[in-house]
Motif scaffolding. Structure first.
Motif, PDB file in Angstrom:
ATOM      1  N   PRO A  44       0.806  -1.236   0.000  1.00 18.16           N
ATOM      2  CA  PRO A  44       0.000   0.000   0.000  1.00 18.16           C
ATOM      3  C   PRO A  44       0.836   1.280   0.000  1.00 18.16           C
ATOM      4  CG  PRO A  44      -0.894  -1.569   1.563  1.00 18.16           C
ATOM      5  CD  PRO A  44       0.423  -2.128   1.108  1.00 18.16           C
ATOM      6  N   ASN A  47       1.865   1.745  -3.721  1.00 19.72           N
ATOM      7  CA  ASN A  47       0.776   1.793  -4.693  1.00 19.72           C
ATOM      8  C   ASN A  47      -0.190   2.960  -4.476  1.00 19.72           C
ATOM      9  OD1 ASN A  47      -0.608   0.415  -6.924  1.00 19.72           O
ATOM     10  ND2 ASN A  47      -2.219   0.027  -5.424  1.00 19.72           N
ATOM     11  N   ASP A  48       0.067   3.781  -3.471  1.00 20.88           N
ATOM     12  CA  ASP A  48      -0.833   4.900  -3.159  1.00 20.88           C
ATOM     13  C   ASP A  48       0.024   6.140  -2.902  1.00 20.88           C
ATOM     14  OD1 ASP A  48      -2.389   6.793  -1.484  1.00 20.88           O
ATOM     15  OD2 ASP A  48      -3.925   5.234  -1.605  1.00 20.88           O
ATOM     16  N   GLU A  50      -0.653   9.066  -1.653  1.00 24.13           N
ATOM     17  CA  GLU A  50      -0.803   9.692  -0.333  1.00 24.13           C
ATOM     18  C   GLU A  50      -0.016   8.942   0.725  1.00 24.13           C
ATOM     19  OE1 GLU A  50      -4.750  12.338   0.052  1.00 24.13           O
ATOM     20  OE2 GLU A  50      -5.103  10.180   0.185  1.00 24.13           O
ATOM     21  N   LYS A  51      -0.048   7.614   0.682  1.00 25.39           N
ATOM     22  CA  LYS A  51       0.722   6.819   1.642  1.00 25.39           C
ATOM     23  C   LYS A  51       2.226   6.959   1.392  1.00 25.39           C
ATOM     24  CE  LYS A  51      -2.669   3.145   2.649  1.00 25.39           C
ATOM     25  NZ  LYS A  51      -3.543   3.966   3.349  1.00 25.39           N
ATOM     26  N   THR A  73      -5.849   8.265  -5.593  1.00 22.38           N
ATOM     27  CA  THR A  73      -4.463   8.410  -5.152  1.00 22.38           C
ATOM     28  C   THR A  73      -3.651   7.136  -5.329  1.00 22.38           C
ATOM     29  OG1 THR A  73      -5.016   7.823  -2.870  1.00 22.38           O
ATOM     30  CG2 THR A  73      -5.085  10.171  -3.467  1.00 22.38           C
ATOM     31  N   GLY A  74      -4.301   6.034  -5.671  1.00 24.88           N
ATOM     32  CA  GLY A  74      -3.563   4.789  -5.805  1.00 24.88           C
ATOM     33  C   GLY A  74      -4.105   3.901  -6.894  1.00 24.88           C
ATOM     34  N   ALA A  78      -3.697   6.197 -11.411  1.00 22.83           N
ATOM     35  CA  ALA A  78      -3.590   7.315 -10.471  1.00 22.83           C
ATOM     36  C   ALA A  78      -2.478   8.258 -10.942  1.00 22.83           C
ATOM     37  CB  ALA A  78      -3.293   6.812  -9.064  1.00 22.83           C
TER      38      ALA A  78
END
Length: 179
Positions: A44, A47-48, A50-51, A73-74, A78
């Motif tokens: 995660p 793949n995101d 924001e993270k 976001t992911g 994205a």
């Protein structure tokens, strides 16, 4: 005297041009780290967007950076656009491929400080109780990049950022934030 100096300067310039022309047409920078966590806990954060902001060394270069997303976001499709100071630069990143718990492939288009378009990959390789995470970037090396790389070691410059980011990802995930 002026003619001698002019000839020396021309010979030096010709030497740089010749050596640069002999450099490879592509480049690859890659770093890896072992993280004591499963690919499911790590994925995660790759793949995101924001993270990824929690561990990316580029986010720390300009905390006031302007950021925007294309609605998600992911995952595949994205898009993350950014415009920051001269250290962070400005550009666009799109997730081209997302294979859960194995790999994320991104298209990185930089607009500032230098224009460029490269492929970035995050690869996850489980090895017992750890997962090897590889961060790689590769692409075409235009002539001007070849000249610049004669004087600045891109592998050390970008590789150092990759090492810092992977170390921060390791700390984040191993601290339990990825659970």
């Amino acid at each position: 005297m002026f003619k001698i100096i002019a000839i020396i300067v021309l010979v030096l310039i010709a030497g740089v041009v010749i050596v640069a022309a002999m450099q490879p047409d592509t480049f690859r920078v890659q770093r890896s780290i072992d993280i004591k966590a499963s690919p499911e806990a790590i994925f995660p954060y790759l793949n995101d967007f924001e993270k990824a902001m929690a561990w990316s060394p580029y986010e720390k270069k300009d905390p006031a950076m302007k950021r925007s997303f294309n609605g998600v976001t992911g995952g595949k499709g994205a898009v993350y656009e950014f415009e920051g100071n001269k250290e962070a630069g400005a550009g666009r990143i799109e997730i081209l491929e997302s294979v859960p718990y194995e790999k994320v492939t991104l298209q990185l288009d930089m607009f500032k400080p230098m224009k460029g378009s490269n492929t970035v990959e995050y690869l996850l390789n489980p090895k017992g109780d750890v997962t090897e995470v590889t961060w790689a970037m590769h692409g075409h090396a235009p002539f001007i990049s070849k000249v610049v790389c004669l004087f600045f070691n891109m592998d050390k410059m970008v590789g150092g950022d990759f090492e810092k980011g992977l170390a921060d990802l390791k700390s984040l995930v191993e601290a339990g934030a990825g659970s």
